[in-house]
Design an enzyme around this catalytic site. Structure first.
Site, PDB file in Angstrom:
ATOM      1  N   LYS A 181       0.858  -1.190   0.000  1.00  0.00           N
ATOM      2  CA  LYS A 181       0.000   0.000   0.000  1.00  0.00           C
ATOM      3  C   LYS A 181       0.891   1.235   0.000  1.00  0.00           C
ATOM      4  O   LYS A 181       2.043   1.184   0.448  1.00  0.00           O
ATOM      5  CB  LYS A 181      -0.898   0.020   1.242  1.00  0.00           C
ATOM      6  CG  LYS A 181      -2.165   0.845   1.072  1.00  0.00           C
ATOM      7  CD  LYS A 181      -3.194   0.138   0.195  1.00  0.00           C
ATOM      8  CE  LYS A 181      -4.484   0.951   0.066  1.00  0.00           C
ATOM      9  NZ  LYS A 181      -5.500   0.238  -0.708  1.00  0.00           N
ATOM     10  N   ASP A 207      -6.826   4.571  -4.931  1.00  0.00           N
ATOM     11  CA  ASP A 207      -7.523   4.422  -3.650  1.00  0.00           C
ATOM     12  C   ASP A 207      -8.176   5.782  -3.404  1.00  0.00           C
ATOM     13  O   ASP A 207      -8.388   6.548  -4.355  1.00  0.00           O
ATOM     14  CB  ASP A 207      -6.529   4.025  -2.540  1.00  0.00           C
ATOM     15  CG  ASP A 207      -7.225   3.579  -1.253  1.00  0.00           C
ATOM     16  OD1 ASP A 207      -7.747   2.461  -1.231  1.00  0.00           O
ATOM     17  OD2 ASP A 207      -7.249   4.358  -0.278  1.00  0.00           O
TER      18      ASP A 207
END
Length: 444
Positions: free
Chosen positions: A125, A165
């Site tokens: 991430k 995201d």
């Protein structure tokens, strides 16, 4: 003290003040206790000690110049958490709240989520504390280019494949891809969520929202229920929420509420998803405008009140920890019999415990919202083949993946003494694949 508890306490001690990371560690690790009793080889080889420590953490500065000619400096992150089953895969988040602890929480969750898809992708991430809201097109572009100036040396189609995201959509991915291509002098599937004209996949925009509904449809059917006629509340109004609403309505649900950061709308006649798409995807307006168009709707300031609306099914699709214990109590008091997480770690540990104590169906995000990363992995496959599938082909693959995630999570829960507990089942099913790969690859 048990082995798992010892690893958990040491991990929290080594990562102080990272509240979200601590939360996901507790949620995942405590459910893995029975696994180590049945498979002691995982203890001997330190699988868990290695799993809670990222393989690599990258922090860098991102300098850029705003429209007034002023120098701005943001901080960039990429946490490459685990590559046992494939290249790191996980989104980039641009939001003021971004810090290392949040990146580690998201990256750790991503390990299990990606494993559950059945596709060969590891967990990672990244992102930045940059806020795209209120920025001009030029400012967003130069920030994305500056961000890529550093991160490009750490990513590759076979090493680490970021996606979007919160705060990172097709526009941002496009700017970053263009800069990567210039710096690396190659055209590869290094980012997913790309535009359809340069390697993107059909169904990617809809994937996470559709995936939530496909997963919940399987879970509801297992209990003799369905979306047909079910009053449903969905928080958020981004891609996940919009397409969860669209698919739920296609399956017969009556969605009566949605929200954004300003508040929520309640429309007892049912949300008009066409209006929401126009406001959010085209005009980029606040959800309060919906009430000006549909007189049957009410707008209420503040987000938390959405969980006081009586409903059968609740789908939190906005952000982490949006469902507190208080919200959970309100939902169940209002007759809610199923909660499916569309956003990452939508619910606090206390909320999950309360929901499960009432025998209410609870679908955790690592299982229910895996559709987005699943289609991202399908985009990677298409890029490798220099080929693209139709919308229907990708959607069919997505349905199969989500059905398998439910099946594998449900079966793992039964096998390890957690029947009906999809949180534990998803954690265990995701963990086993990664653990076996780590075991096979030795101490690395």
């Amino acid at each position: 003290m048990s082995y798992v508890q010892g690893v958990l306490e040491e991990a929290i001690k080594r990562n102080p003040n990272e509240v979200e990371f601590h939360q996901t560690l507790k949620e995942v690790l405590t459910s893995l206790e029975p696994v180590f009793s049945k498979r002691p080889q995982y203890v001997k080889t330190g699988i868990l000690e290695r799993l809670v420590e990222p393989e690599r953490q990258i922090i860098f500065r991102v300098p850029w110049v705003d429209d007034q000619g002023n120098l701005q400096v943001n901080r960039g992150f990429r946490v490459q958490f685990n590559s046992a089953i494939g290249p790191y895969k996980g989104g980039l988040r641009f939001h003021p709240s971004v810090n290392l602890g949040i990146m580690k929480f998201l990256g750790f969750e991503q390990i299990f989520k990606n494993s559950l898809t059945g596709l060969p992708i590891g967990g990672g991430k990244g992102g930045s504390d940059f806020d795209p809201k209120g920025k001009s097109e030029r400012e967003v572009m130069v920030f994305c280019q500056s961000f890529m100036n550093e991160i490009y040396r750490h990513i590759d189609a076979d090493t680490d494949v970021p996606a979007g995201d919160i705060g990172v959509g097709g526009r941002e991915v496009g700017y970053m891809f263009g800069q990567y291509k210039k710096l690396a002098n190659k055209f590869t599937g290094v980012l997913t969520g790309k535009g359809l004209t340069f390697g993107g996949s059909l169904t990617r925009t809809e994937a996470t929202g559709y995936g939530v509904i496909y997963f919940m449809d399987q879970a509801l059917k297992a209990q003799g229920k369905s979306f047909a006629g079910a009053t449903t509340v969905v928080s958020g109004s981004g891609n996940v929420a919009i397409y969860a609403v669209e698919k739920a309505q296609q399956l017969g649900a009556k969605v009566v509420a949605m929200s954004d950061s300003d508040g929520y709308i309640y429309d007892p006649k049912g949300i008009n998803i066409g209006t929401i798409k126009q406001l959010k995807e085209v005009e980029r307006k606040r959800i309060s405008e919906y009430a000006n168009i549909h007189p049957t709707a009410e707008f209420h300031e503040g987000c938390s009140g959405i969980w006081t609306i009586a409903c059968d099914i609740a789908l939190p699709c906005a952000t982490q920890n949006e469902v507190t214990e208080e919200a959970a109590r309100s939902l169940i008091a209002g007759g809610c019999y199923a909660v499916g997480e569309g956003s990452n770690m939508s619910s606090t540990l206390e909320a999950i415990e309360y929901i499960q104590s009432k025998n209410v169906l609870f679908a955790p995000s690592k299982a229910a919202n895996a559709g987005g990363v699943a289609v991202s992995a399908l985009e990677m496959s298409q890029n490798s083949m220099r080929y693209s599938w139709t919308f229907e082909e990708v959607d069919t693959k997505l349905q199969t993946i989500m059905a398998n995630i439910f099946k594998n999570s449900n079966e793992a829960a039964k096998e390890f003494g957690y029947e009906g507990n999809l949180v534990a089942g998803a954690n265990i099913a995701g963990f086993l694949k990664v653990a076996e790969a780590m075991l096979a690859q030795g101490i690395v």
